[in-house]
Design an enzyme around this catalytic site. Sequence first.
Site, PDB file in Angstrom:
ATOM      1  N   GLU A 201      -7.051   4.938   7.521  1.00  0.00           N
ATOM      2  CA  GLU A 201      -6.851   6.351   7.161  1.00  0.00           C
ATOM      3  C   GLU A 201      -8.077   6.897   6.434  1.00  0.00           C
ATOM      4  O   GLU A 201      -8.416   8.071   6.567  1.00  0.00           O
ATOM      5  CB  GLU A 201      -5.571   6.500   6.322  1.00  0.00           C
ATOM      6  CG  GLU A 201      -4.339   6.346   7.206  1.00  0.00           C
ATOM      7  CD  GLU A 201      -3.130   5.736   6.518  1.00  0.00           C
ATOM      8  OE1 GLU A 201      -3.074   5.740   5.275  1.00  0.00           O
ATOM      9  OE2 GLU A 201      -2.241   5.245   7.250  1.00  0.00           O
TER      10      GLU A 201
ATOM     11  N   SER B  43       3.179  -1.822  10.462  1.00  0.00           N
ATOM     12  CA  SER B  43       4.620  -1.867  10.742  1.00  0.00           C
ATOM     13  C   SER B  43       5.265  -3.208  10.382  1.00  0.00           C
ATOM     14  O   SER B  43       6.162  -3.683  11.075  1.00  0.00           O
ATOM     15  CB  SER B  43       4.890  -1.503  12.204  1.00  0.00           C
ATOM     16  OG  SER B  43       4.548  -0.147  12.432  1.00  0.00           O
TER      17      SER B  43
ATOM     18  N   GLY C 202       2.266   2.468  10.868  1.00  0.00           N
ATOM     19  CA  GLY C 202       3.243   3.550  10.747  1.00  0.00           C
ATOM     20  C   GLY C 202       3.951   3.917  12.046  1.00  0.00           C
ATOM     21  O   GLY C 202       4.611   4.950  12.115  1.00  0.00           O
TER      22      GLY C 202
ATOM     23  N   HIS D 157      -9.674   1.303   4.654  1.00  0.00           N
ATOM     24  CA  HIS D 157      -8.404   1.489   5.369  1.00  0.00           C
ATOM     25  C   HIS D 157      -8.623   2.494   6.507  1.00  0.00           C
ATOM     26  O   HIS D 157      -9.407   3.440   6.363  1.00  0.00           O
ATOM     27  CB  HIS D 157      -7.337   2.004   4.398  1.00  0.00           C
ATOM     28  CG  HIS D 157      -5.972   2.031   5.015  1.00  0.00           C
ATOM     29  ND1 HIS D 157      -5.575   3.043   5.867  1.00  0.00           N
ATOM     30  CD2 HIS D 157      -4.937   1.163   4.944  1.00  0.00           C
ATOM     31  CE1 HIS D 157      -4.339   2.782   6.284  1.00  0.00           C
ATOM     32  NE2 HIS D 157      -3.933   1.650   5.738  1.00  0.00           N
TER      33      HIS D 157
ATOM     34  N   GLU E  18      -5.616  -4.592  10.575  1.00  0.00           N
ATOM     35  CA  GLU E  18      -4.591  -3.566  10.745  1.00  0.00           C
ATOM     36  C   GLU E  18      -4.878  -2.783  12.024  1.00  0.00           C
ATOM     37  O   GLU E  18      -5.652  -1.805  11.997  1.00  0.00           O
ATOM     38  CB  GLU E  18      -4.609  -2.604   9.558  1.00  0.00           C
ATOM     39  CG  GLU E  18      -4.241  -3.247   8.248  1.00  0.00           C
ATOM     40  CD  GLU E  18      -3.579  -2.254   7.314  1.00  0.00           C
ATOM     41  OE1 GLU E  18      -2.409  -2.454   6.976  1.00  0.00           O
ATOM     42  OE2 GLU E  18      -4.223  -1.255   6.955  1.00  0.00           O
TER      43      GLU E  18
ATOM     44  N   ASN F 255       0.869  -1.181   0.000  1.00  0.00           N
ATOM     45  CA  ASN F 255       0.000   0.000   0.000  1.00  0.00           C
ATOM     46  C   ASN F 255       0.905   1.229   0.000  1.00  0.00           C
ATOM     47  O   ASN F 255       1.484   1.578   1.024  1.00  0.00           O
ATOM     48  CB  ASN F 255      -0.895  -0.026   1.255  1.00  0.00           C
ATOM     49  CG  ASN F 255      -1.752   1.221   1.361  1.00  0.00           C
ATOM     50  OD1 ASN F 255      -1.863   1.998   0.410  1.00  0.00           O
ATOM     51  ND2 ASN F 255      -2.383   1.413   2.520  1.00  0.00           N
TER      52      ASN F 255
ATOM     53  N   LYS G  63       0.029   4.270  -0.403  1.00  0.00           N
ATOM     54  CA  LYS G  63      -0.652   5.470   0.115  1.00  0.00           C
ATOM     55  C   LYS G  63      -0.376   6.655  -0.833  1.00  0.00           C
ATOM     56  O   LYS G  63      -0.303   6.453  -2.044  1.00  0.00           O
ATOM     57  CB  LYS G  63      -0.212   5.751   1.548  1.00  0.00           C
ATOM     58  CG  LYS G  63      -0.367   4.509   2.445  1.00  0.00           C
ATOM     59  CD  LYS G  63      -0.139   4.768   3.893  1.00  0.00           C
ATOM     60  CE  LYS G  63      -0.295   3.462   4.652  1.00  0.00           C
ATOM     61  NZ  LYS G  63      -0.215   3.615   6.099  1.00  0.00           N
TER      62      LYS G  63
HETATM   63  P1  PGA Z   1       2.685   0.510   7.653  1.00  0.00           P
HETATM   64  O1  PGA Z   1       1.256   0.758   6.993  1.00  0.00           O
HETATM   65  O2  PGA Z   1       3.221  -0.783   7.122  1.00  0.00           O
HETATM   66  O3  PGA Z   1       3.516   1.693   7.229  1.00  0.00           O
HETATM   67  O4  PGA Z   1       2.485   0.460   9.132  1.00  0.00           O
HETATM   68  C1  PGA Z   1       0.359  -0.301   6.763  1.00  0.00           C
HETATM   69  C2  PGA Z   1      -0.927   0.198   6.185  1.00  0.00           C
HETATM   70  O5  PGA Z   1      -1.401   1.276   6.594  1.00  0.00           O
HETATM   71  O6  PGA Z   1      -1.528  -0.441   5.300  1.00  0.00           O
END
Ligand code: PGA
Length: 256
Positions: free
Chosen positions: A96, A211, A171, A94, A165, A11, A13
């Site tokens: 976000e 992460s 993140g 997601h 997630e 992903n 983003k």
């Molecule tokens: P990350 O993000 O691996 O940077 O923690 C995962 C995601 O939001 O899909």
Amino acid sequence: MKTRKPMIIANWKLNGGLDLICTSVASFIGKHFDAQIAICPPYIYIRDMMTFLQYSELQIGSQNVSKYESGAYTGETSAQMLKEAGVSLCLIGHSERRTMFGETNQACFNKIARALQHELLPVLCIGENREEREQKKTQEILRQQLTESLKGLDLTGKNLCVAYEPIWAIGTGLAATPEVAQETHQFIREALVDVFDLITAQRIRILYGGSVTKNNAQDLLIQKDIDGLLVGGASLDPGHFLTICEHASRIAKEEN
Ligand code: PGA
């Protein structure tokens, strides 16, 4: 032995550009994986990526999809358009999108229905925040997300994926431990039995995200109910992402 083929999804983003497309795709050319691998770039790059893909097994996903089919919906992209562009799967819900763009479980339901209608594989993202985990509300939150986003969908001849997630892991560099992730994935699978039925719950792949790195990927992937990974930050480094995919492929081979 796992009967579900592992899936690794990048992903990107709101990141990436033509350079990242070239280096990422180049590292997959001519390689075979015992895993399904997809990259979800920003919409604008989907067509650019397609032109590079004939020599690799990579698939392309989208980070979102409209719940609408067509019409006066400025800024939206429909499932049919994505399918026509060669997209295989789409992320839906997601965290976000939920926290910054107000996406609800009901919207997720509608988006999943659209994706299924146009033969895109929906990847429903769910997860609790830190406060909810500390208050021991994780199971309640996940059950509600699953029920409201999935109950009533007809999966005859179709499939979907769920990505667990935890928001506190996205993140932050603080991935869930393999034990915590496995325990939660097992709960998700049990909840899927209630939403659908045992056979359907057994064929739905449940990915872990939050992460993930090339260093923790293996320990997560060997867990019984972890069928793949959704990778954010680490997928922006083509070498790291390739290593994660190679781990998934090797583990799948060893398990079969
Ligand atoms: P990350 O993000 O691996 O940077 O923690 C995962 C995601 O939001 O899909």
